[in-house]
Write a protein that holds these residues in place. Sequence first.
Motif, short mmCIF file in Angstrom:
data_model
loop_
_atom_site.label_atom_id
_atom_site.label_comp_id
_atom_site.label_asym_id
_atom_site.label_seq_id
_atom_site.Cartn_x
_atom_site.Cartn_y
_atom_site.Cartn_z
N ALA A 93 -33.83 15.95 104.06
CA ALA A 93 -33.19 16.44 104.74
C ALA A 93 -34.23 18.15 105.21
O ALA A 93 -33.55 18.93 106.03
CB ALA A 93 -32.04 17.06 104.07
N VAL A 94 -34.86 19.06 104.04
CA VAL A 94 -34.94 20.14 104.10
C VAL A 94 -36.76 19.87 103.73
O VAL A 94 -36.96 19.20 102.54
CB VAL A 94 -34.39 20.80 102.73
N GLN A 95 -37.61 20.48 105.00
CA GLN A 95 -39.35 20.23 104.97
C GLN A 95 -39.58 21.21 104.54
O GLN A 95 -39.50 22.53 105.53
CB GLN A 95 -39.73 18.99 105.19
N ALA A 96 -40.40 22.31 103.64
CA ALA A 96 -41.15 23.10 103.98
C ALA A 96 -42.48 23.21 104.81
O ALA A 96 -42.79 21.91 104.40
CB ALA A 96 -41.72 23.47 102.58
N PHE A 97 -42.69 23.30 106.08
CA PHE A 97 -43.41 23.51 106.56
C PHE A 97 -44.95 25.24 106.37
O PHE A 97 -44.09 25.33 107.14
CB PHE A 97 -43.47 23.50 108.13
N THR A 98 -45.85 24.28 105.48
CA THR A 98 -46.55 26.05 105.28
C THR A 98 -47.99 25.68 105.67
O THR A 98 -47.69 24.29 106.55
CB THR A 98 -47.07 25.42 103.52
N VAL A 99 -48.51 26.92 106.79
CA VAL A 99 -49.21 26.47 107.12
C VAL A 99 -50.77 27.16 106.92
O VAL A 99 -50.73 28.67 105.73
CB VAL A 99 -49.30 27.83 108.69
N ARG A 164 -29.52 31.92 105.34
CA ARG A 164 -28.15 31.15 105.15
C ARG A 164 -27.63 30.15 105.48
O ARG A 164 -27.18 29.26 105.47
CB ARG A 164 -26.99 32.11 103.61
N GLU A 165 -26.93 31.05 106.47
CA GLU A 165 -25.34 30.69 107.68
C GLU A 165 -26.60 29.49 108.12
O GLU A 165 -25.90 28.61 108.63
CB GLU A 165 -25.52 31.38 108.38
N ASP A 166 -28.01 29.33 108.62
CA ASP A 166 -28.90 28.11 108.68
C ASP A 166 -28.77 27.33 107.72
O ASP A 166 -27.78 25.41 108.60
CB ASP A 166 -29.63 28.61 109.51
N LEU A 167 -28.73 27.31 107.12
CA LEU A 167 -28.62 25.85 105.86
C LEU A 167 -27.27 25.44 105.64
O LEU A 167 -27.06 24.67 105.73
CB LEU A 167 -29.33 26.67 104.74
N GLU A 168 -26.63 26.74 106.16
CA GLU A 168 -25.14 25.78 105.51
C GLU A 168 -24.42 25.39 106.14
O GLU A 168 -23.96 24.04 106.45
CB GLU A 168 -23.83 26.87 105.36
N GLY A 169 -25.39 25.68 107.39
CA GLY A 169 -24.89 24.82 108.49
C GLY A 169 -24.84 23.50 109.03
O GLY A 169 -24.10 22.84 108.61
N ARG A 174 -24.54 17.07 107.28
CA ARG A 174 -25.85 16.08 106.70
C ARG A 174 -24.39 15.52 106.52
O ARG A 174 -23.98 14.24 105.93
CB ARG A 174 -26.64 16.18 105.58
N GLU A 175 -23.58 16.24 105.34
CA GLU A 175 -22.37 15.69 105.41
C GLU A 175 -21.45 14.82 106.00
O GLU A 175 -20.79 13.59 105.95
CB GLU A 175 -20.90 16.92 104.67
N GLN A 176 -21.17 15.17 107.47
CA GLN A 176 -21.29 14.34 107.98
C GLN A 176 -21.68 13.10 108.38
O GLN A 176 -21.21 12.23 109.24
CB GLN A 176 -20.63 15.60 109.75
N GLY A 177 -22.75 13.25 108.20
CA GLY A 177 -23.25 12.03 108.66
C GLY A 177 -25.39 12.19 109.76
O GLY A 177 -25.38 10.61 109.86
N GLU A 178 -25.38 13.38 109.83
CA GLU A 178 -26.17 13.29 111.32
C GLU A 178 -27.69 13.39 109.92
O GLU A 178 -27.53 14.06 109.41
CB GLU A 178 -26.21 14.54 111.39
N PRO A 179 -28.35 12.49 111.16
CA PRO A 179 -29.94 12.53 110.77
C PRO A 179 -30.53 13.74 110.65
O PRO A 179 -31.56 13.67 112.18
CB PRO A 179 -30.14 10.69 111.26
N THR A 180 -30.66 14.73 110.71
CA THR A 180 -31.19 15.61 111.11
C THR A 180 -31.56 16.22 109.85
O THR A 180 -31.50 16.45 108.60
CB THR A 180 -29.89 16.89 111.94
N VAL A 181 -32.96 16.85 110.48
CA VAL A 181 -33.93 17.70 109.34
C VAL A 181 -33.99 18.96 109.64
O VAL A 181 -34.02 19.99 110.73
CB VAL A 181 -35.42 17.32 109.39
N THR A 388 -31.39 32.99 98.06
CA THR A 388 -33.15 33.90 98.84
C THR A 388 -33.03 34.44 100.53
O THR A 388 -33.49 35.63 100.23
CB THR A 388 -34.15 33.66 97.72
N LEU A 389 -32.47 33.12 100.84
CA LEU A 389 -32.71 33.53 102.45
C LEU A 389 -31.74 34.65 102.82
O LEU A 389 -31.05 34.89 102.66
CB LEU A 389 -32.34 32.05 103.35
N PRO A 390 -32.40 35.66 104.04
CA PRO A 390 -30.72 35.88 104.70
C PRO A 390 -29.92 36.16 105.36
O PRO A 390 -29.94 35.16 105.37
CB PRO A 390 -32.53 36.75 105.60
N SER A 391 -28.88 36.63 105.36
CA SER A 391 -28.12 36.40 106.18
C SER A 391 -28.23 36.70 107.61
O SER A 391 -29.34 37.34 107.94
CB SER A 391 -27.19 37.77 105.75
#
Length: 398
Positions: A93-99, A164-169, A174-181, A388-391
């Motif tokens: 569900a959550v993937q770090a894309f490191t460059v 943080r708001e992006d991640l919380e949303g 995901r809780e609603q079953g949406e197959p997003t990353v 850690t993420l900003p607001s």
Amino acid sequence: MKPAGWEVLWGTAGAVVAMLFLGFGIAPGLVGRQMNRTLSDSSTTLSAEVRRIHERLVVADLHSDALLWDRNLLERGPWGHVDLPRLIEGRVAVQAFTVVTKTPRGMNIESNRDDTDNITLLSVLQLWPPRTWRSLTERALHQADKLHRLAADSRGRLAVTRTREDLEGFLRLREQGEPTVAGFLGVEGLHALEGNLANVDTLFDAGFRMFGFTHFFDNEAGGSAHGVEKGGITNLGRLVLARMEALGIVLDLAHASPALFTDALALATRPVVVSHGGVKGTCDNRRNLGDEQLRGIAATRGVMGIGLWETAVCGGTPTDWARAVRHAVNAMGVEHVSLGSDWDGAVASIVDASQSVRLTEALLRQGFTEQEVSLIMGGNVIRVLLETLPSSGRSGGP
């Protein structure tokens, strides 16, 4: 009938076209295919209980270099470890894309100078914009732009997380079953700043939310475990770390020299991660961490990402990975261990993203409870990001 000279000219032109096709069209893919292999046999049958447990997880991975390679990550690829279909299939569900912006020739874990570079040739062969051919900062920005464009073209299946708001949303979806990353950007080595403190804000505004101080060589911010001097944090490194914490950028100490590791932990006031690595307790080499270092990460409320390649775990099976996880948990607590794959990082990986259920199975066989597996496979990373993420007031932009 054409003069003989024309035959030579056309023959030469054909050879040039063939060389260009090989160099620009085929060679990078051949290199990527060879380097980013998958080791594990996925043909064995999984129990229904393992599948049910994995379906309930929110998997989070701290390290993938997939943006380095010019593949369309919205489609399932014939090689490599990460693309959107495989992430969704594996419940990642959550993937770090490191460059990656620079690597030395003859790269090894013992000692590397900083005066050679493999990525220049790769950037030219993959037809990256000319501005990236000489600038490490531009290479980072180019790869960030790739992720933003992928998200824009994904029809809602991929989102770039900045706040943080992006991640919380996202977690609510995901809780609603949406197959997003949810993808978030990290940089592997502060040489990407090109010695300029202002580039911290430049990368932040491009969406970067995790900075690895060093990669395979020493840089202006500090020493690498694989560098020549292997020194501690520099004056620039101190300024960078302070600015990172003010902005809400996660500190990643993967590849840090022991001296830099100690210095950074003493200065950090937020959770620290090692995005990908191993533990000396099961695989003793310069790349991996000792128990005292693991406890130092835990003291910051941070996490250790256990990698999926030979140097990290001294093996090529999910069982080898789970054994390293067990040692790390015994040393630092289950709240501080996570998945740090190094997918598409020029390594042969134990599993690819679609096979992450094999890791869940290995953890259960190692004796971890479902609640503990949930923390290791994603919960711990999500906690660190939320802390850690900003607001949304300071989120950066594409």
